[in-house]
Structure formats: structure tokens, C-alpha cells
Design a protein around this motif. Sequence first.
Motif, mmCIF file in Angstrom:
data_model
loop_
_atom_site.group_PDB
_atom_site.id
_atom_site.type_symbol
_atom_site.label_atom_id
_atom_site.label_comp_id
_atom_site.label_asym_id
_atom_site.label_seq_id
_atom_site.Cartn_x
_atom_site.Cartn_y
_atom_site.Cartn_z
ATOM 1 N N GLU A 72 0.842 -1.182 0.000
ATOM 2 C CA GLU A 72 0.000 0.000 0.000
ATOM 3 C C GLU A 72 0.890 1.250 0.000
ATOM 4 N N MET A 73 0.432 2.295 -0.677
ATOM 5 C CA MET A 73 1.173 3.555 -0.666
ATOM 6 C C MET A 73 0.831 4.297 0.629
ATOM 7 N N ILE A 74 1.802 4.305 1.533
ATOM 8 C CA ILE A 74 1.596 4.846 2.877
ATOM 9 C C ILE A 74 2.660 5.895 3.167
ATOM 10 N N PRO A 75 2.279 7.068 3.676
ATOM 11 C CA PRO A 75 3.288 8.046 4.086
ATOM 12 C C PRO A 75 4.032 7.547 5.315
ATOM 13 N N ASP A 76 5.324 7.825 5.361
ATOM 14 C CA ASP A 76 6.153 7.290 6.434
ATOM 15 C C ASP A 76 7.255 8.303 6.742
ATOM 16 N N LYS A 77 8.017 8.042 7.781
ATOM 17 C CA LYS A 77 9.178 8.854 8.110
ATOM 18 C C LYS A 77 10.360 7.937 8.377
ATOM 19 N N ASP A 78 11.554 8.402 8.009
ATOM 20 C CA ASP A 78 12.745 7.599 8.272
ATOM 21 C C ASP A 78 13.170 7.741 9.735
ATOM 22 N N ALA A 79 14.291 7.156 10.084
ATOM 23 C CA ALA A 79 14.737 7.148 11.480
ATOM 24 C C ALA A 79 15.025 8.548 12.013
ATOM 25 N N ASN A 80 15.247 9.496 11.093
ATOM 26 C CA ASN A 80 15.524 10.874 11.492
ATOM 27 C C ASN A 80 14.293 11.769 11.402
ATOM 28 N N GLY A 81 13.133 11.173 11.123
ATOM 29 C CA GLY A 81 11.901 11.945 11.045
ATOM 30 C C GLY A 81 11.656 12.618 9.720
ATOM 31 N N HIS A 82 12.402 12.247 8.685
ATOM 32 C CA HIS A 82 12.228 12.849 7.368
ATOM 33 C C HIS A 82 11.197 12.053 6.562
ATOM 34 N N PRO A 83 10.406 12.708 5.720
ATOM 35 C CA PRO A 83 9.351 12.004 4.989
ATOM 36 C C PRO A 83 9.905 11.014 3.966
ATOM 37 N N GLN A 84 9.197 9.907 3.828
ATOM 38 C CA GLN A 84 9.513 8.908 2.822
ATOM 39 C C GLN A 84 8.279 8.045 2.609
ATOM 40 N N MET A 85 8.310 7.204 1.587
ATOM 41 C CA MET A 85 7.250 6.234 1.388
ATOM 42 C C MET A 85 7.497 5.019 2.275
ATOM 43 N N TYR A 86 6.433 4.425 2.799
ATOM 44 C CA TYR A 86 6.559 3.140 3.492
ATOM 45 C C TYR A 86 7.099 2.116 2.501
ATOM 46 N N ALA A 87 8.007 1.244 2.933
ATOM 47 C CA ALA A 87 8.751 0.344 2.043
ATOM 48 C C ALA A 87 9.619 1.155 1.096
ATOM 49 N N ASP A 88 10.213 2.203 1.633
ATOM 50 C CA ASP A 88 11.053 3.135 0.879
ATOM 51 C C ASP A 88 12.093 2.425 0.031
ATOM 52 N N VAL A 89 12.673 1.343 0.543
ATOM 53 C CA VAL A 89 13.754 0.656 -0.156
ATOM 54 C C VAL A 89 13.316 0.155 -1.527
ATOM 55 N N LEU A 90 12.040 -0.210 -1.675
ATOM 56 C CA LEU A 90 11.556 -0.697 -2.962
ATOM 57 C C LEU A 90 11.424 0.435 -3.976
ATOM 58 N N TYR A 91 10.894 1.569 -3.545
ATOM 59 C CA TYR A 91 10.789 2.720 -4.445
ATOM 60 C C TYR A 91 12.176 3.179 -4.890
ATOM 61 N N PHE A 92 13.114 3.206 -3.947
ATOM 62 C CA PHE A 92 14.475 3.628 -4.280
ATOM 63 C C PHE A 92 15.131 2.636 -5.239
ATOM 64 N N ALA A 93 14.900 1.339 -5.022
ATOM 65 C CA ALA A 93 15.470 0.327 -5.906
ATOM 66 C C ALA A 93 14.873 0.404 -7.304
ATOM 67 N N ALA A 94 13.606 0.786 -7.404
ATOM 68 C CA ALA A 94 12.943 0.884 -8.709
ATOM 69 C C ALA A 94 13.376 2.129 -9.472
ATOM 70 N N MET A 95 13.541 3.252 -8.740
ATOM 71 C CA MET A 95 13.778 4.530 -9.398
ATOM 72 C C MET A 95 15.243 4.961 -9.347
ATOM 73 N N GLY A 96 15.935 4.684 -8.250
ATOM 74 C CA GLY A 96 17.371 4.873 -8.221
ATOM 75 C C GLY A 96 17.896 6.114 -7.545
ATOM 76 N N GLU A 97 17.026 7.097 -7.262
ATOM 77 C CA GLU A 97 17.527 8.337 -6.673
ATOM 78 C C GLU A 97 16.417 9.004 -5.876
ATOM 79 N N LYS A 98 16.792 9.723 -4.813
ATOM 80 C CA LYS A 98 15.800 10.501 -4.075
ATOM 81 C C LYS A 98 16.466 11.706 -3.425
ATOM 82 N N ASN A 99 15.684 12.760 -3.288
ATOM 83 C CA ASN A 99 16.102 13.982 -2.630
ATOM 84 C C ASN A 99 15.281 14.090 -1.350
ATOM 85 N N VAL A 100 15.902 13.812 -0.219
ATOM 86 C CA VAL A 100 15.205 13.729 1.056
ATOM 87 C C VAL A 100 14.984 15.122 1.635
#
Length: 341
Positions: A72-100
Motif C-alpha cells: 500500500e502507498m503509505i506516508p512514512d518517516k525515516d529514522a531521522n523523522g524525514h518524509p519517505q514512502m513506506y517500504a522506501d527501499v523498494l521505491y528507491f530500488a525501482a527509481m534509483g535516486e531521491k532527494n530527502v
Amino acid sequence: MARKTRGIITLIKEETTYNVAPEFADSDIVLTAKADVAPKVDTVDRKSVPCSLISEAGIPVRFTASGSIDVEMIPDKDANGHPQMYADVLYFAAMGEKNVATGDNGTGGFIGKTSDGASDVNEINEADADHAGDATIYKVKDGDKTSVAVKKFYDSGDAVLVATGLVVSKMDLNFTQADILLASFSLEGAGYETETGQTKPACTPPSDTPFVGKNAKFTYNNTTTNAHNLTISVENKITSVESITSEGYVDKVFVEKTITGQFTVLFEDFSYLDDLTNQTVGQLFLDIPKGDQHIGAFCPRIKVTEVQINDNSNGLIEVTVSFRAEKDASRGEVLYLGVKA
């Protein structure tokens, strides 16, 4: 003892070294809608002629893993409280880059705002050097892969699969009206092992609820459009590198990336057909809110590739528009996916 699908626990983590399982932690648990990553054994037939008309079983020659994961597309935060998608690692693996969006100037971006966050636009923009964005932006990197490993507990610590060397061959973002938004990831791997005697972690659900397809802003060529059944796909064409020194593959290399999508609207005229005929360059923007949280998608340069007029039922005439996203020369980007959490 029977194993239950509701007892399956899935952990996903980025690999540091390709096809080498990382050290997993409970924070790597991902609650999935589907996780059918499974081992795969390739066999070849015997070369010698058997002393019978009955054929013999093949010899195992390659041990890999493959499958798909839906989340499911769920809003999430990383360990430092910055926004990311839940299951962030999959989106990053699919797309390759992110600006946090870290809260510092020049980080993150804005969904539906200019690069200073001051004015409304039908775009996703990365924050300029003098402003801090409030959304993390995922982008398609024109480069190499990111690999992940999956550890899957089959309702027991004595039935554990660790699949390694997994790369995302395709990501489908499904923005469906009046439904939970779903992202699907197809995976190709290079190896696996099975484990026993493990301690099964407790199921840890996400801390937030998913985005739903409603109250969205959708524009095509800066014109607000009542569309439905929008999908955006990132397809990574992969070449597998073989070696006699391996039981699977020694590497997976991205050789081409294709970004496509489609949406359906009520038929009013032949404008979409004209865009196809004339190869008109357009753009597409989507913003779906959930309170103060947002998920957005932006393709700064698209071309219509197919127009299907649906008039085969006793109802309203619709048109399904397929498109391909291209790299925008001024931005150097083809697709932005943003999340404000």
C-alpha cells in the motif's frame, strides 16, 4: 504443522554487496499486500542417451529467486523523522535516486509548488538553494541498479527463505479512484538460501494509514481533467551476467529504462487523438492529499502513444490514453514521485 499465509513476515533491506545478504533487523519488516518472492531452480536435460524410452529428470544448474511484492502507498518517516514512502527501499530500488526533505535549504521539494514553495503550479519541483522542501522526491536515475535482499518467515523460524541479488524489473503505481493506492514491484534475483532455528519477529504494522484515490488534482497539459484508473510504470530492462564461478548470476545490469502510463477520461472530442497524430509534447501532474499529507507524481514531458475510444457498452463513451514519459531537456528528469508526510 500447517503454515498460514497470515503468519508470513517479510523483511526487505538494501544490499551493500551484490547478492550478499545484509544483517536484517526488525525495522526492515514490511507489511505487504502480496509477497510471492520464491526460490527458482533451473535444470537441464542429460546429454547422454538413457538406456530406456523413459526420460530422466534434469540436473539443477542455477539457483535464483524471483517474484513480486505489492505494498500500500503509505506516508512514512525515516529514522531521522524525514518524509519517505513506506517500504522506501523498494521505491528507491525501482527509481534509483531521491532527494530527502531534511529541513535544510536545497533538500527535498514541493508538490504543486514552485521551487521556493511560494506559488501554485501543476508540477513537482525540487527545492532551490534558499528554501527547504517539505516533500521527499524520488526520481528515475539514468544509471545503475540498487539491489535488495528479502527475508521471508513462512509462519515459523524454522522455515525461512533469504532471497538475494534482487533488482526491480518493473514498478507499477496504481492510482485507482475510491480505493487504496497500491504499488507493485516485480523482482529478479541471483540467489537464495534457506534457514532454520531463527527467531520469528513480531508483526509490526506501519504507523500510518494508506493514501486513497480521492480528492485528487490531476492535470494533463496544465488542464484539470476528471480522469480515473491512472497507472504509471517504470520498467527496467535487465541483463543477467553469468559466470561459471556462481550458482546463479554474478550481476544484474540495467540496460534500458522505460516509463509509461495510462488514464481514462470521458470522451468529448478528438484532442487526445490529435496529440497522438501530431506527437504533441505534454506533461502530467497528480496530487492526492490525506489531511496535511500528500503523494504526487509529475512527468514533465510525455507523448501519447495510443488512444482507445471505448463505445462498446450502453453507457458513456470513454477514451483510454496511453503515454510514454521522456527525459525533459531542461530538468534532466523523466518522472518525479513525491511524498509529504
